[in-house]
Design a protein around this motif. Structure first.
Motif, PDB file in Angstrom:
ATOM      1  N   ASP A   1      12.011  70.090  47.293  1.00 38.20           N
ATOM      2  CA  ASP A   1      13.065  69.218  47.811  1.00 38.20           C
ATOM      3  C   ASP A   1      13.726  69.888  49.015  1.00 38.20           C
ATOM      4  O   ASP A   1      14.351  70.947  48.863  1.00 38.20           O
TER       5      ASP A   1
ATOM      6  N   SER B   1      15.413  63.108  43.779  1.00 39.51           N
ATOM      7  CA  SER B   1      14.633  61.965  43.284  1.00 39.51           C
ATOM      8  C   SER B   1      13.193  62.052  43.773  1.00 39.51           C
ATOM      9  O   SER B   1      12.921  62.556  44.872  1.00 39.51           O
TER      10      SER B   1
ATOM     11  N   TYR C   1      10.086  59.917  45.024  1.00 36.11           N
ATOM     12  CA  TYR C   1       9.772  58.628  45.630  1.00 36.11           C
ATOM     13  C   TYR C   1       8.252  58.478  45.637  1.00 36.11           C
ATOM     14  O   TYR C   1       7.538  59.369  46.115  1.00 36.11           O
TER      15      TYR C   1
ATOM     16  N   ARG D   1      12.016  54.717  43.307  1.00 35.34           N
ATOM     17  CA  ARG D   1      12.834  55.935  43.279  1.00 35.34           C
ATOM     18  C   ARG D   1      13.082  56.312  41.831  1.00 35.34           C
ATOM     19  O   ARG D   1      13.708  55.568  41.069  1.00 35.34           O
ATOM     20  N   TYR D   2      12.599  57.511  41.446  1.00 36.04           N
ATOM     21  CA  TYR D   2      12.736  58.018  40.072  1.00 36.04           C
ATOM     22  C   TYR D   2      13.619  59.261  40.116  1.00 36.04           C
ATOM     23  O   TYR D   2      13.257  60.272  40.719  1.00 36.04           O
ATOM     24  N   GLU D   3      14.815  59.179  39.508  1.00 43.19           N
ATOM     25  CA  GLU D   3      15.724  60.320  39.495  1.00 43.19           C
ATOM     26  C   GLU D   3      15.242  61.335  38.465  1.00 43.19           C
ATOM     27  O   GLU D   3      15.163  61.043  37.263  1.00 43.19           O
TER      28      GLU D   3
ATOM     29  N   LYS E   1      15.859  54.458  39.535  1.00 47.23           N
ATOM     30  CA  LYS E   1      17.118  54.073  40.142  1.00 47.23           C
ATOM     31  C   LYS E   1      16.972  52.914  41.122  1.00 47.23           C
ATOM     32  O   LYS E   1      17.930  52.175  41.357  1.00 47.23           O
TER      33      LYS E   1
ATOM     34  N   GLU F   1      13.761  50.264  43.292  1.00 47.47           N
ATOM     35  CA  GLU F   1      12.399  49.958  43.695  1.00 47.47           C
ATOM     36  C   GLU F   1      12.433  48.837  44.727  1.00 47.47           C
ATOM     37  O   GLU F   1      13.269  47.943  44.667  1.00 47.47           O
TER      38      GLU F   1
ATOM     39  N   LEU G   1      14.392  59.955  55.124  1.00 56.94           N
ATOM     40  CA  LEU G   1      13.229  59.462  54.386  1.00 56.94           C
ATOM     41  C   LEU G   1      12.494  58.401  55.197  1.00 56.94           C
ATOM     42  O   LEU G   1      13.115  57.504  55.771  1.00 56.94           O
TER      43      LEU G   1
ATOM     44  N   PRO H   1      17.605  56.251  51.213  1.00 51.34           N
ATOM     45  CA  PRO H   1      17.210  56.976  49.992  1.00 51.34           C
ATOM     46  C   PRO H   1      17.895  56.489  48.726  1.00 51.34           C
ATOM     47  O   PRO H   1      17.419  56.780  47.627  1.00 51.34           O
ATOM     48  N   GLU H   2      18.988  55.733  48.852  1.00 49.60           N
ATOM     49  CA  GLU H   2      19.684  55.258  47.660  1.00 49.60           C
ATOM     50  C   GLU H   2      19.062  53.975  47.116  1.00 49.60           C
ATOM     51  O   GLU H   2      18.699  53.895  45.951  1.00 49.60           O
TER      52      GLU H   2
ATOM     53  N   LEU I   1      16.507  52.096  48.925  1.00 50.64           N
ATOM     54  CA  LEU I   1      15.185  51.865  49.513  1.00 50.64           C
ATOM     55  C   LEU I   1      15.151  50.682  50.477  1.00 50.64           C
ATOM     56  O   LEU I   1      14.072  50.126  50.732  1.00 50.64           O
TER      57      LEU I   1
END
Length: 498
Positions: free
Chosen positions: A267, A327, A329, A340-342, A349, A351, A382, A402-403, A405
């Motif tokens: 990250d 997260s 992505y 987006r998978y936290e 979170k 899609e 991103l 990023p929050e 998408l």
């Protein structure tokens, strides 16, 4: 010939029958009636023989009569047999008629019962087959896990033995080599001053230390930020155009065939509880890719000991995943949806479907692998790299929030996506790799989102293991991360001054 018989004789009827048969066979017969010498009535039949020229003797006549009796008995037996068969056929016909009148509902009900029984039996067999397959899969997975655990324990044991041996050798060396004693104070040392010890050059081992000196302009030193990263006069974090890519440095190799190609990442903007050392790895060979291996320390990653394994709620596709701000992505399998998978909470979170983006082999990179949608991170945030039917296969770039998408600004390039092996973004510049298998490939194109123009490049790029399925840029470490034929490698890079 002539056949005669008296009405009172027992054989009269038989003789009469014989005469009739002969008469029919000869097609001519005569019947005469007259009194005999005693005055009694006498009937006489005359039939011409069709075959005999003269009448047979009395014995031959009796033989013929016996033959006629036998034939008559045989015909009577045949007739009785025919009657019996006819009666049987009539009975069968009546039975069939009755069955036909009352049979269809009953027969249909019987067939339905039999069909239901067969279906239940089939369902039971299928259930048993599924249970056996599941049990077999579980056994294989448990076996693989046990073998992996056994291998890890063996390696840990060997490591512990080696460390113990090294520690023993170090203790022995320390006991053997005592600290050198200081010599007496020289005569010229002023009174009251500290004693100055001198090392015994004969008993002390020295190791020569070497350092590599690099000439750096003073102006660059003055422009360095407090973190040590060079920055331009405008204050950006060392952005420039890519001018050099170093030799690949191999960090580790995948253990199984599922690691033929994959993606690994760190990250560049880590969020608690993760650090810039935390590493993630995904083996992408397979049809249901859900496992994400997490390594808290670089040493764990190098040794292949994950601290955690995430199981994604939805399978991902290809090697385009990235980790950014805590997260993961990734592209959902066989969809144009980015997810987006936290990682900390292990929840999805957000899609978002990328409008018109090709997926599942419509516009991949030249090496294939369903690399239609490729996510990237640079100093500005991103990105998503893809293509559409409207773009006719040319690379399209879009910024992603990023929050949630949501798509931001989009650029359409003139670089055909299927003609390049991979792509990454540095400081808002898209760079493409010419080949995934050639040992001496190049960074062959650059597209500047600031000017909307592209041009050709010839920056050398080494595919040491001849199958690079993933190339990404990490803006925190200023390195390229790549996956080359089971091997996870990094490349140092050099950027020019903007």
């Amino acid at each position: 010939p002539h056949c005669s018989c008296r009405p009172d004789m027992p054989a009269f009827r038989l003789l009469l029958l014989a005469c009739l048969v002969w008469g029919l066979g000869a097609r001519t017969a005569q019947l005469r009636k007259a009194n005999d010498r005693s005055g009694r009535c006498q009937y006489t039949f005359s039939v011409a023989s069709p075959n005999e020229s003269s009448c047979p003797e009395q014995g031959q006549a009796m033989s013929a009569i016996q033959d006629l009796q036998r034939d008559s008995d045989a015909q009577r037996a045949d007739l009785e047999s025919a009657k019996a068969r006819l009666s049987s056929l009539e009975g069968l016909l009546r039975q069939l008629t009755l069955d036909k009148a009352a049979g269809p509902p009953a027969a249909q009900e019987g067939l339905q019962r039999e069909l239901g029984a067969l279906r239940r039996e089939r369902a039971q067999l299928e259930t048993q087959a599924r249970e056996l397959e599941t049990a077999y899969s579980n056994l294989l997975r448990d076996k693989a896990a046990l073998e992996e655990e056994k291998r890890q324990l063996r390696e840990e044991n060997e490591d512990l033995v080696q460390r113990l041996e090294n520690s023993s050798q170090e203790v022995a060396r320390l006991r053997r080599d005592q600290c050198p004693q200081a010599r007496s104070t020289p005569q010229d040392v002023p009174p009251g001053s500290r004693e100055v010890s001198k090392w015994n050059m004969e008993t002390v081992n020295f190791q020569e230390l070497k350092s590599e000196l690099t000439e750096v302009p003073a102006s660059r030193i003055l422009k360095e930020s407090s973190s040590g990263h060079p920055r331009s006069e405008e204050g950006d974090p060392g952005c420039g155009e890519l001018v050099w890519v170093g030799e690949p440095l191999t960090l580790r190799r995948a253990d199984t065939i599922t690691g033929k190609y994959g993606v690994w990442m760190r990250d560049p903007k880590p969020a608690y509880p993760y650090t810039q050392e935390t590493t993630w790895r995904i083996d992408t060979v397979g049809t249901d890719i859900r496992q994400v291996f997490e390594y808290d320390l670089s040493s764990q990653f190098l040794q292949g000991y994950p601290s955690k394994v995430h199981v994604l709620p939805r399978p991902l596709e290809s090697t385009g995943a990235v980790v950014y701000q805590g997260s993961l992505y990734f592209q959902g399998a066989q969809t144009r949806t980015v997810i987006r998978y936290e990682l900390n909470t292990e929840t999805v979170k957000a899609e978002k479907e990328i409008p018109g983006a090709g997926y599942h082999g419509q516009f991949p990179y030249s090496w294939g692998g369903y690399t239609d949608i490729d996510l990237a991170v640079d100093e500005t945030g991103l990105w998503v790299i893809y293509s559409t039917q409207e773009a006719k296969g040319a690379i399209v770039l879009s910024k992603l929030n990023p929050e949630n998408l949501e798509l931001g600004q989009t650029w359409e390039t003139n670089i055909r996506k299927q003609s390049v092996a991979n792509a990454f973004i540095i400081c808002g510049h898209l760079y493409t790799v010419s080949s995934y298998s050639s040992p001496d490939a190049t960074i062959n194109f650059v597209y500047d989102t600031g000017t909307g123009r592209s041009r050709a490049l010839t920056v050398p790029f080494k595919n040491r293991y001849k199958y690079s399925s993933m190339v990404d840029y990490n803006p925190l470490e200023k390195k390229l991360f790549a996956w080359d034929n089971f091997n996870m490698v990094t490349y140092d890079i050099r950027l020019s001054t903007m």
